[in-house]
Design an enzyme around this catalytic site. Sequence first.
Site, short mmCIF file in Angstrom:
data_model
loop_
_atom_site.label_atom_id
_atom_site.label_comp_id
_atom_site.label_asym_id
_atom_site.label_seq_id
_atom_site.Cartn_x
_atom_site.Cartn_y
_atom_site.Cartn_z
N GLY A 79 0.67 -0.87 -0.03
CA GLY A 79 0.57 0.24 -0.03
C GLY A 79 0.78 1.40 0.51
N ALA A 80 0.33 2.45 0.03
CA ALA A 80 1.34 3.24 -0.22
C ALA A 80 1.49 4.46 1.25
CB ALA A 80 -0.54 4.88 -0.27
N VAL A 81 1.42 3.74 2.44
CA VAL A 81 2.22 3.85 3.45
C VAL A 81 2.75 2.47 3.32
CG1 VAL A 81 2.00 4.26 6.72
CG2 VAL A 81 0.54 4.98 4.60
N ARG A 111 -4.68 -11.70 -2.14
CA ARG A 111 -4.52 -10.95 -3.49
C ARG A 111 -3.09 -10.90 -4.11
NH1 ARG A 111 -8.71 -8.04 -1.58
NH2 ARG A 111 -7.41 -6.05 -0.77
N ARG A 155 -6.84 3.45 18.68
CA ARG A 155 -6.57 5.04 19.21
C ARG A 155 -7.20 5.79 20.47
NH1 ARG A 155 -6.86 7.55 13.34
NH2 ARG A 155 -4.61 6.20 12.70
N CYS A 203 -3.26 11.74 9.62
CA CYS A 203 -2.07 11.55 9.50
C CYS A 203 -2.39 13.45 10.26
CB CYS A 203 -2.34 11.94 8.01
SG CYS A 203 -3.49 11.13 7.17
N GLN A 220 -6.86 18.67 2.50
CA GLN A 220 -6.11 17.18 2.26
C GLN A 220 -5.87 16.23 0.51
OE1 GLN A 220 -8.17 15.96 6.71
NE2 GLN A 220 -7.38 14.67 5.45
N LYS A 269 -11.61 13.10 14.99
CA LYS A 269 -10.26 12.38 15.44
C LYS A 269 -9.32 13.67 15.40
CE LYS A 269 -10.19 8.53 11.60
NZ LYS A 269 -9.81 7.86 10.77
N ARG A 323 -11.05 17.63 1.45
CA ARG A 323 -10.04 16.67 0.91
C ARG A 323 -10.08 17.90 -0.70
NH1 ARG A 323 -7.69 12.47 1.91
NH2 ARG A 323 -9.39 11.05 2.47
N HIS A 355 -0.57 17.14 2.91
CA HIS A 355 -2.06 17.34 3.61
C HIS A 355 -1.89 19.00 3.98
CE1 HIS A 355 -3.75 13.93 3.19
NE2 HIS A 355 -4.11 14.11 4.15
P1 A2P Z 1 -3.61 -5.61 -1.31
O1 A2P Z 1 -2.49 -4.63 -2.04
O2 A2P Z 1 -3.39 -7.16 -2.06
O3 A2P Z 1 -4.84 -5.41 -1.63
P2 A2P Z 1 -3.89 1.79 0.78
O4 A2P Z 1 -4.16 2.23 2.08
O5 A2P Z 1 -2.97 2.00 -0.40
O6 A2P Z 1 -4.50 1.16 -0.19
O7 A2P Z 1 -3.13 0.20 0.79
C1 A2P Z 1 -3.50 -0.46 1.30
C2 A2P Z 1 -3.13 -1.98 2.02
O8 A2P Z 1 -3.48 -3.00 3.36
C3 A2P Z 1 -2.48 -2.92 1.22
O9 A2P Z 1 -1.34 -3.50 0.90
C4 A2P Z 1 -3.17 -4.37 1.39
O10 A2P Z 1 -2.82 -5.61 0.32
C5 A2P Z 1 -3.25 -4.18 2.48
N1 A2P Z 1 -4.84 -4.97 2.73
C6 A2P Z 1 -6.38 -4.58 2.50
N2 A2P Z 1 -6.93 -5.53 2.97
C7 A2P Z 1 -6.00 -6.95 3.56
C8 A2P Z 1 -6.34 -7.88 4.25
N3 A2P Z 1 -7.76 -8.26 4.53
N4 A2P Z 1 -4.99 -8.46 5.29
C9 A2P Z 1 -3.80 -8.14 5.63
N5 A2P Z 1 -3.69 -7.03 3.84
C10 A2P Z 1 -4.17 -6.02 3.44
C1 11C Z 2 -7.67 10.69 5.22
N1 11C Z 2 -6.67 11.27 7.14
O1 11C Z 2 -7.03 11.91 4.94
C2 11C Z 2 -7.00 10.57 6.70
C3 11C Z 2 -6.55 9.11 6.66
O2 11C Z 2 -7.83 7.39 10.67
O3 11C Z 2 -5.16 7.23 9.98
C4 11C Z 2 -6.01 8.30 7.34
C5 11C Z 2 -6.92 7.57 8.66
C6 11C Z 2 -6.56 7.62 9.75
O4 11C Z 2 -8.83 10.14 3.93
#
Ligand code: A2P
Ligand code: 11C
Length: 336
Positions: free
Chosen positions: A12-14, A39, A99, A128, A155, A212, A234, A241
């Site tokens: 994912g992004a983070v 996946r 949290r 964030c 944001q 939050k 947004r 942000h």
């Molecule tokens: P995946 O790439 O396999 O979907 P983002 O914040 O950029 O959307 O990324 C979300 C991250 O969380 C991705 O790495 C995604 O993996 C992971 N993720 C989403 N759903 C699940 C899950 N049920 N179990 C584990 N990881 C997950």
């Molecule tokens: C956003 N701040 O920009 C949110 C994402 O509670 O960690 C982070 C949500 C969280 O959409």
Amino acid sequence: RRLNVAVVGATGAVGREILRLLEERDFPVGELRPLASARSAGKTVAFRGRAVTVREATPEAFDGIDLALFSAGGSTSKALAPEAVRRGAVVIDNSSAFRYEPDVPLVVPEVNAHALARHKGLIANPNCTTAILAVALWPLHQAFRAKRVIVSTYQAASGAGAAAMEELLRETGRVLHGEEARGEVFPHPLAFNVIPQIDAFQDNGYTREEMKVVWETHKIFGDDSIRISCTAVRVPTLRAHAEAVTVEFARPVTPEAARAVLAEAPGVEVVDDPAERRYPMPLTASGKGNVEVGRIRRNLAFDNALDFFVVGDQLLKGAALNAVQIAEHLFLRIDA
Ligand code: A2P
Ligand code: 11C
């Protein structure tokens, strides 16, 4: 000693930023275990010049792990973070799942690294928007005592994840080709728009994102007496942000005194030279670990109040960097 580190949400992004920071900051990683959804199992991520295979995040995937950094959404954290702790890992969780639990420290190291001492295996990373505000507000609060804080946010798409960034690029392209933009990740099309809704509406008319900022700032500062109100919006930027902040203080304050305090504050870069058109912006703050603070001026509506503009890379200070800094405090005993 080298640590076995799991990154949950590594695709994912983070998660991708966490991998990069662990490498760049030379965190003592023994085994790196990238985890994601089923996946992604079998895909690879790059770490220290090697391709490391991603595994599905299951309870057993945490066997032998010392540190687990979670950034895969609240439901994944709720299901798997306790499993990781049970198996002996320390969990740093980026989601909002834990949290507000009293025995879970919510930490921005520049503010309350001391709270880490009482962790029970699980530490929460703030939202964030809150983390970026906290880094700039805390030194001012210590110097001049904040009474009321009004925040309006701008944001970026990436706050909603990698798919949201892709949607913004795709839909911007559609508009440029004369087609209509669509919103799937966001409640409305974001391209050429601004959306005053992030997360769900609460009974009081505020969104959860806005609340939050209130709840988390109170917990991180250890001070419920500051009155905080937020409008979270947004905007069609990709990364970083921005927040326009008004603060009324109890002690006498001037823009010059605030600038001097912020110049010494950890995690802050003062960018405040309007005559030279220098002020914080997403394009300049992206990729930086520090938050940019500028446009510091006397507020005209309240006595003894300041306005400022703060911009932070929310994938870094707002998420991945804050989590890695917490890990460094825990395992490398770095002082705040
Ligand atoms: P995946 O790439 O396999 O979907 P983002 O914040 O950029 O959307 O990324 C979300 C991250 O969380 C991705 O790495 C995604 O993996 C992971 N993720 C989403 N759903 C699940 C899950 N049920 N179990 C584990 N990881 C997950
Ligand atoms: C956003 N701040 O920009 C949110 C994402 O509670 O960690 C982070 C949500 C969280 O959409």
